[in-house]
Write an enzyme that holds these catalytic residues in place. Structure first.
Site, mmCIF file in Angstrom:
data_model
loop_
_atom_site.group_PDB
_atom_site.id
_atom_site.type_symbol
_atom_site.label_atom_id
_atom_site.label_comp_id
_atom_site.label_asym_id
_atom_site.label_seq_id
_atom_site.Cartn_x
_atom_site.Cartn_y
_atom_site.Cartn_z
ATOM 1 N N ASP A 209 -12.141 -3.407 8.569
ATOM 2 C CA ASP A 209 -10.816 -2.591 8.731
ATOM 3 C C ASP A 209 -9.671 -2.877 8.397
ATOM 4 O O ASP A 209 -9.093 -4.121 8.461
ATOM 5 C CB ASP A 209 -11.139 -2.307 10.403
ATOM 6 N N GLU A 266 -11.984 -2.174 3.745
ATOM 7 C CA GLU A 266 -11.316 -0.722 3.636
ATOM 8 C C GLU A 266 -9.718 -1.001 3.089
ATOM 9 O O GLU A 266 -8.799 -1.512 3.669
ATOM 10 C CB GLU A 266 -11.048 0.022 5.090
#
Length: 581
Positions: A209, A266
């Site tokens: 993330d 990401e």
């Protein structure tokens, strides 16, 4: 040296993302759980899935629905126990399905014991595990934030702590303080708790993330003024890809190397493939591959929920750029996804959710997703053609902090520009993350579509259309979206040299009605395939590209091979042409 995980399985995998809170509830408490996921592994195997990415399942106050972690080594209690997730990993592996967790280490929850200690006093040993700053004083002697940075969910990226009389940094919600990666002790413990602990339990790697945010500009400059009416300004250029970012990501690589674990980063923003290569080229030893934001930004004016019109040529350019990552000369790999937990449903965004067009447009998008080279990620329910929440639902049904932060900003702007309220509502109805977070629709049974036997109201309501869009009704129906996905995945696995590894060429770059591309097999074999997609609800002219004439036959049509014209595509038709036998 190639990373074993990437070369061993990820390149030829079809991945499936699971949002655990809304996938399957096994014990009737109204919340999805580990045992619910385990109970549906055979469904995933039958779909053709060989890797799952599970969104955060760690202990959390759920302010950002799991992305605010208060203990990396304990599961969120409603999801189950450590033994439950151990069993899930074991059962997945027994079916040939790899398991990826979500690595969320840019920030923690403010309820994490590290932050509780950090904010307890300025002299606490963990004080500099987070970013603290005394702030500034304006010309009138008033205290103000250290910078004018805007948080991702609205408001300032700084929060005042009354007890210790300093601000702390939070790029997301105020309950998600950013971790100070500059501190080597912090990094060491963070890696032990979030990476080593779970790799030792048998997972196969991570989706990482906000991986681009670990290194910030620590001179704390103000962001340029983007909105003269707003007190806080977007600051991505100052908080992303800072001076030590590649050093930090390489540290993650080193942590995973002994395990052969893989990473899917990401990377926020609209990075071109050349920018992405700086993070994922085999030579840099950082990430195995990355999720880019080209498709996510296609229909929004910014990363907020302001919708913009898009053209098919825009999608073609984004696709061409991402497909360059598969070219062997770039020593990298591509990820393709149309949906995830942060994106509204692709049929509603990029296809048509009108009742007569939902199924055919879902098949066009499925064909796009599964014929591109690289590794596709299917999000739960995407294989059913699930669509957005109905516009009739009130905002009280939306649970996402991002939606409500955006609406607060819109209300402020509407005081001067009343038309912004309508624009904001339209954006929420089309783009809010909530659309992806309604429960999975397993059956047509009331009240919760087979997701749960809970007797009351769920924390997130099931979409009203579950009687007509659900797994049970689609299984075995050759005309369904689900069975079409299964067919495509089988074809993908039968023709890996073209579907997965083939080189991408646009055949109609300037047309805004159809999307036609050619895939060439590597190695100079002369093998090609053709994919033709009609994004219109009416027939459109078409011919097989000259480079493939006489070399391919129609292998699949979303409208049926019988009756397919050689001169036009039918409304919302997708075709796949494969080499002649």
């Amino acid at each position: 040296m190639f990373i074993p995980g990437l070369e061993g399985w990820l390149k030829e995998a079809t991945l499936y993302q699971i949002y655990p809170a809304t996938f399957k509830d096994s014990n009737g408490d109204g919340v999805g759980d580990f045992n619910g996921i385990t109970s549906k592994l055979d469904y995933l195997k039958d779909l053709g899935i060989n890797g799952i990415w599970i969104s955060p399942y760690y202990k959390s106050p759920q302010v950002d629905l799991g992305y605010d972690i208060s203990d990396y080594r304990s599961p969120h209690e409603p999801y189950g126990t450590l033994s439950d997730i151990d069993n899930l990993i074991k059962e997945a592996h027994a079916r040939g399905i790899k398991v990826l967790a979500d690595l969320v280490i840019n920030h923690t929850s403010d309820q994490h014991e590290w932050f509780i200690e950090s904010r307890s006093s300025k002299t606490n040993p963990k004080r500099d595990w987070y970013f603290w700053h005394p702030g500034k004083v304006d010309e009138e002697g008033n205290r103000k934030e250290p910078t004018n940075w805007k948080g991702a969910f609205g408001g300032s990226a700084w929060e005042w702590d009354e007890k210790t009389q300093e601000y702390y940094l939070h790029l997301f919600a105020k309950e998600q303080p950013d971790v100070n990666w500059e501190n080597p002790e912090t990094r060491k413990v963070l890696f032990e708790h979030s990476i080593k602990f779970w790799m030792d339990r048998g997972i196969d790697g991570f989706r990482v993330d906000t991986v681009h945010l670990y290194s910030k500009d620590l001179s704390w400059p103000d962001a340029p003024i983007f909105d003269t009416e707003a007190p806080y300004q977007p600051s991505l250029d100052l908080v992303a890809a800072g001076p030590r970012i590649h050093e930090y990501i390489h540290m993650i690589y080193e942590q995973l190397k002994p395990y052969g674990g893989i990473t899917i980063g990401e990377l926020g923003g609209g990075n071109s493939y050349r920018d992405t290569l700086k993070f994922i080229s085999k030579d840099v030893e950082e990430l195995d591959t990355a999720i880019q934001f080209g498709i996510a930004k296609l229909d929004r004016a910014s990363l907020a929920l302001i919708r913009k019109d898009w053209r098919l040529t825009d999608l073609k350019m984004v696709t061409w750029d991402a497909q360059q990552l598969v070219d062997p000369k770039n020593k990298a790999w591509a990820i393709t996804c149309l949906e995830n937990h942060d994106l509204a449903r692709s049929v509603s965004r990029l296809g048509s959710d009108k009742p007569d067009q939902r199924v055919p447009s879902a098949k066009v998008l499925a064909t796009y997703l599964l014929t591109l080279s690289g590794t596709p990620i299917i999000y739960q329910g995407e294989e059913l053609g699930m669509i957005n929440i109905p516009p009739s639902w009130p905002l009280s049904e939306y649970k996402d902090i991002n939606t409500h932060g955006f609406w607060e900003d819109i209300q402020r702007e509407a005081k001067n520009f009343p038309e912004m309220e309508k624009t904001g509502l339209e954006g929420i109805h089309r783009l809010a993350r909530d659309h992806a977070r309604t429960p999975m629709q397993w059956t047509d049974e009331a009240p919760h579509a087979g997701f749960s036997t809970f007797k009351g109201d769920l924390w997130m309501r099931v979409n009203d259309n579950y009687p007509t869009i659900n797994v049970r009704d689609q299984e075995g129906d050759s005309a369904s979206v689900l069975e079409y996905y299964r067919t495509l995945i089988k074809l993908r696995n039968q023709h890996k040299d073209l579907f997965i590894h083939g080189l991408f060429e646009l055949a109609d770059p300037f047309r805004d009605d159809t999307f036609v591309f050619v895939k060439r097999a590597l190695g100079g074999q002369g093998k090609v395939m053709v994919v033709a997609l009609n994004f219109q609800n009416e027939p459109r002219p078409f011919s097989v590209p000259k480079v493939a004439e006489g070399h391919v036959d129609l292998a699949l049509s979303s409208c049926g091979v019988k009756g397919a014209s050689t001169k036009e595509l039918r409304a919302w038709e997708a075709r796949v042409y494969l080499p002649k036998e």
